[in-house]
Design a protein around this motif. Sequence first.
Motif, PDB file in Angstrom:
ATOM      1  N   ALA B  94       0.837  -1.213   0.000  1.00  0.00           N
ATOM      2  CA  ALA B  94       0.000   0.000   0.000  1.00  0.00           C
ATOM      3  C   ALA B  94       0.865   1.254   0.000  1.00  0.00           C
ATOM      4  CB  ALA B  94      -0.924   0.000   1.221  1.00  0.00           C
ATOM      5  N   GLN B  95       1.940   1.223   0.791  1.00  0.00           N
ATOM      6  CA  GLN B  95       2.786   2.420   0.910  1.00  0.00           C
ATOM      7  C   GLN B  95       3.559   2.713  -0.374  1.00  0.00           C
ATOM      8  OE1 GLN B  95       4.853   1.390   4.531  1.00  0.00           O
ATOM      9  NE2 GLN B  95       3.450   2.603   5.780  1.00  0.00           N
ATOM     10  N   HIS B  96       3.677   1.710  -1.251  1.00  0.00           N
ATOM     11  CA  HIS B  96       4.303   1.925  -2.557  1.00  0.00           C
ATOM     12  C   HIS B  96       3.265   2.145  -3.662  1.00  0.00           C
ATOM     13  CE1 HIS B  96       7.877   0.316  -0.520  1.00  0.00           C
ATOM     14  NE2 HIS B  96       8.573   0.907  -1.451  1.00  0.00           N
ATOM     15  N   ASN B  97       1.990   2.226  -3.257  1.00  0.00           N
ATOM     16  CA  ASN B  97       0.905   2.442  -4.234  1.00  0.00           C
ATOM     17  C   ASN B  97       0.919   1.439  -5.373  1.00  0.00           C
ATOM     18  OD1 ASN B  97      -0.460   4.749  -3.180  1.00  0.00           O
ATOM     19  ND2 ASN B  97       1.389   5.927  -3.669  1.00  0.00           N
ATOM     20  N   LEU B  98       1.238   0.189  -5.049  1.00  0.00           N
ATOM     21  CA  LEU B  98       1.288  -0.832  -6.095  1.00  0.00           C
ATOM     22  C   LEU B  98      -0.046  -1.550  -6.203  1.00  0.00           C
ATOM     23  CD1 LEU B  98       4.801  -2.352  -5.369  1.00  0.00           C
ATOM     24  CD2 LEU B  98       4.111  -0.981  -7.349  1.00  0.00           C
ATOM     25  N   PRO B  99      -0.446  -1.903  -7.446  1.00  0.00           N
ATOM     26  CA  PRO B  99      -1.652  -2.714  -7.575  1.00  0.00           C
ATOM     27  C   PRO B  99      -1.414  -4.093  -6.965  1.00  0.00           C
ATOM     28  CG  PRO B  99      -0.625  -2.363  -9.723  1.00  0.00           C
ATOM     29  CD  PRO B  99       0.148  -1.552  -8.731  1.00  0.00           C
ATOM     30  N   TRP B 100      -2.389  -4.566  -6.232  1.00  0.00           N
ATOM     31  CA  TRP B 100      -2.254  -5.828  -5.510  1.00  0.00           C
ATOM     32  C   TRP B 100      -3.413  -6.743  -5.865  1.00  0.00           C
ATOM     33  CZ3 TRP B 100      -5.682  -6.882  -1.111  1.00  0.00           C
ATOM     34  CH2 TRP B 100      -5.473  -8.135  -0.566  1.00  0.00           C
ATOM     35  N   THR B 101      -3.094  -7.994  -6.127  1.00  0.00           N
ATOM     36  CA  THR B 101      -4.131  -8.982  -6.430  1.00  0.00           C
ATOM     37  C   THR B 101      -3.891 -10.217  -5.570  1.00  0.00           C
ATOM     38  OG1 THR B 101      -3.994  -8.227  -8.728  1.00  0.00           O
ATOM     39  CG2 THR B 101      -5.339 -10.157  -8.304  1.00  0.00           C
ATOM     40  N   GLU B 102      -4.990 -10.787  -5.084  1.00  0.00           N
ATOM     41  CA  GLU B 102      -4.892 -11.983  -4.246  1.00  0.00           C
ATOM     42  C   GLU B 102      -5.534 -13.153  -5.005  1.00  0.00           C
ATOM     43  OE1 GLU B 102      -7.208 -11.709  -0.601  1.00  0.00           O
ATOM     44  OE2 GLU B 102      -5.461 -12.347   0.541  1.00  0.00           O
ATOM     45  N   TYR B 103      -4.863 -14.288  -5.001  1.00  0.00           N
ATOM     46  CA  TYR B 103      -5.384 -15.464  -5.687  1.00  0.00           C
ATOM     47  C   TYR B 103      -5.581 -16.610  -4.702  1.00  0.00           C
ATOM     48  CZ  TYR B 103      -3.969 -12.993  -9.900  1.00  0.00           C
ATOM     49  OH  TYR B 103      -3.840 -12.045 -10.885  1.00  0.00           O
ATOM     50  N   THR B 104      -6.595 -17.389  -4.929  1.00  0.00           N
ATOM     51  CA  THR B 104      -6.776 -18.592  -4.117  1.00  0.00           C
ATOM     52  C   THR B 104      -5.762 -19.643  -4.571  1.00  0.00           C
ATOM     53  OG1 THR B 104      -8.342 -19.626  -5.637  1.00  0.00           O
ATOM     54  CG2 THR B 104      -9.263 -18.144  -3.973  1.00  0.00           C
ATOM     55  N   PRO B 105      -5.423 -20.594  -3.684  1.00  0.00           N
ATOM     56  CA  PRO B 105      -4.508 -21.671  -4.080  1.00  0.00           C
ATOM     57  C   PRO B 105      -5.002 -22.379  -5.347  1.00  0.00           C
ATOM     58  CG  PRO B 105      -4.885 -21.726  -1.716  1.00  0.00           C
ATOM     59  CD  PRO B 105      -5.811 -20.680  -2.264  1.00  0.00           C
ATOM     60  N   MET B 106      -6.310 -22.553  -5.470  1.00  0.00           N
ATOM     61  CA  MET B 106      -6.843 -23.237  -6.647  1.00  0.00           C
ATOM     62  C   MET B 106      -6.597 -22.425  -7.922  1.00  0.00           C
ATOM     63  SD  MET B 106     -10.543 -24.972  -7.253  1.00  0.00           S
ATOM     64  CE  MET B 106     -10.189 -26.241  -6.050  1.00  0.00           C
ATOM     65  N   GLN B 107      -6.748 -21.119  -7.856  1.00  0.00           N
ATOM     66  CA  GLN B 107      -6.468 -20.275  -9.024  1.00  0.00           C
ATOM     67  C   GLN B 107      -5.001 -20.391  -9.441  1.00  0.00           C
ATOM     68  OE1 GLN B 107      -8.054 -16.603  -7.237  1.00  0.00           O
ATOM     69  NE2 GLN B 107      -9.390 -16.379  -9.015  1.00  0.00           N
ATOM     70  N   VAL B 108      -4.116 -20.424  -8.434  1.00  0.00           N
ATOM     71  CA  VAL B 108      -2.681 -20.518  -8.730  1.00  0.00           C
ATOM     72  C   VAL B 108      -2.372 -21.852  -9.401  1.00  0.00           C
ATOM     73  CG1 VAL B 108      -0.354 -20.567  -7.728  1.00  0.00           C
ATOM     74  CG2 VAL B 108      -2.062 -18.954  -6.846  1.00  0.00           C
ATOM     75  N   LYS B 109      -2.897 -22.936  -8.827  1.00  0.00           N
ATOM     76  CA  LYS B 109      -2.667 -24.273  -9.404  1.00  0.00           C
ATOM     77  C   LYS B 109      -3.201 -24.345 -10.828  1.00  0.00           C
ATOM     78  CE  LYS B 109      -2.917 -26.692  -4.985  1.00  0.00           C
ATOM     79  NZ  LYS B 109      -3.755 -27.553  -4.127  1.00  0.00           N
ATOM     80  N   GLN B 110      -4.406 -23.859 -11.011  1.00  0.00           N
ATOM     81  CA  GLN B 110      -5.050 -23.883 -12.334  1.00  0.00           C
ATOM     82  C   GLN B 110      -4.199 -23.123 -13.366  1.00  0.00           C
ATOM     83  OE1 GLN B 110      -8.217 -25.310 -13.115  1.00  0.00           O
ATOM     84  NE2 GLN B 110      -7.715 -24.786 -15.225  1.00  0.00           N
ATOM     85  N   ALA B 111      -3.722 -21.943 -12.944  1.00  0.00           N
ATOM     86  CA  ALA B 111      -2.975 -21.092 -13.886  1.00  0.00           C
ATOM     87  C   ALA B 111      -1.626 -21.702 -14.255  1.00  0.00           C
ATOM     88  CB  ALA B 111      -2.775 -19.701 -13.292  1.00  0.00           C
ATOM     89  N   VAL B 112      -1.007 -22.398 -13.307  1.00  0.00           N
ATOM     90  CA  VAL B 112       0.358 -22.886 -13.530  1.00  0.00           C
ATOM     91  C   VAL B 112       0.379 -24.287 -14.138  1.00  0.00           C
ATOM     92  CG1 VAL B 112       2.541 -23.484 -12.359  1.00  0.00           C
ATOM     93  CG2 VAL B 112       1.303 -21.406 -11.741  1.00  0.00           C
ATOM     94  N   THR B 113      -0.568 -25.126 -13.734  1.00  0.00           N
ATOM     95  CA  THR B 113      -0.528 -26.528 -14.179  1.00  0.00           C
ATOM     96  C   THR B 113      -1.730 -26.912 -15.040  1.00  0.00           C
ATOM     97  OG1 THR B 113      -1.791 -27.441 -12.326  1.00  0.00           O
ATOM     98  CG2 THR B 113       0.581 -27.152 -11.988  1.00  0.00           C
ATOM     99  N   GLY B 114      -2.738 -26.053 -15.092  1.00  0.00           N
ATOM    100  CA  GLY B 114      -3.930 -26.391 -15.875  1.00  0.00           C
ATOM    101  C   GLY B 114      -4.976 -27.163 -15.097  1.00  0.00           C
ATOM    102  N   THR B 115      -4.623 -27.517 -13.834  1.00  0.00           N
ATOM    103  CA  THR B 115      -5.607 -28.218 -13.001  1.00  0.00           C
ATOM    104  C   THR B 115      -5.568 -27.701 -11.566  1.00  0.00           C
ATOM    105  OG1 THR B 115      -6.179 -30.322 -11.933  1.00  0.00           O
ATOM    106  CG2 THR B 115      -3.947 -30.122 -12.766  1.00  0.00           C
TER     107      THR B 115
END
Lengths: 166, 166
Positions: B94-115
Amino acid sequence: MIILGIDPGTATTGYGIVRQDTSGKLIPIDFGAILTFPETPVIERLSQIYDAVNLLIDKHSPDAVATERLFFSKNETTAISVGRAIGVILLAIAQHNLPWTEYTPMQVKQAVTGTGSADKKQIQWMVTRLLGLKAAPKPDDTADALAIAICHAHSAKLGALGVRNR
Amino acid sequence: MIILGIDPGTATTGYGIVRQDTSGKLIPIDFGAILTFPETPVIERLSQIYDAVNLLIDKHSPDAVATERLFFSKNETTAISVGRAIGVILLAIAQHNLPWTEYTPMQVKQAVTGTGSADKKQIQWMVTRLLGLKAAPKPDDTADALAIAICHAHSAKLGALGVRNR
């Protein structure tokens, strides 16, 4: 000795600043609540809480800070959320090199009312009485924060007893 | 675009910085883990995590930060503890005014491995392959942080879909 008591939360963080004079008498210096709003992105809410705690510390130069150790029976999402608020509060304390003590709700109740099973009303009544206030501080989080500060004053006097720095 | 992925924890916070070039190729810039030790008072550990995240941001100037949304099935004490670490990490963002996004473990797995049901080994294998590394990054938290950064790169490319800023 000036003590800052904090009852942490994301939406409402209660605070109470109490001075204990050499006779042991407790004098209220300032109390209230840091409010943040659900419409505000969570990282900005954390930033607001952090800034507000820094302001309180800079304004009142407390000798010690006490917070309540929180327990949750079911909701881990709430625990994470309150944990985040606690994180930025503890960071502000650490960056000011202030001694920090954490008390369980039971320790606070015991110290303020003499019984670990006291309810909110009893705590508010005792806080009001011990600090010579005209009315019970509102919201509840503010009364709780003052109770935490009183608990620390009593514990410090007894050479005791919080869960220090862990 | 430079993405900082973070897998938060009090003892071990994994981090991974990945650059995505205009062709979409992912290049690992830096990765590792912020370690703090149980002997250190918790407020100092939080301070160390906060300082380390600030250093990473200052060094690599990421355009975006992504973290993993954590869930706990039983232990509220752990949830509070990890929540505190997340709090100081989000404050640095927040102090660097950076855009921040939070992902669920399932979203991360899906994005990286397809499942969404991939295990640790599969994630490590894909992270190693996608980033052209010679060996799987260690500890697991570092591989997870790189997976989070990759997830954000893929989601950003698809114009999608994390749990933004809440």
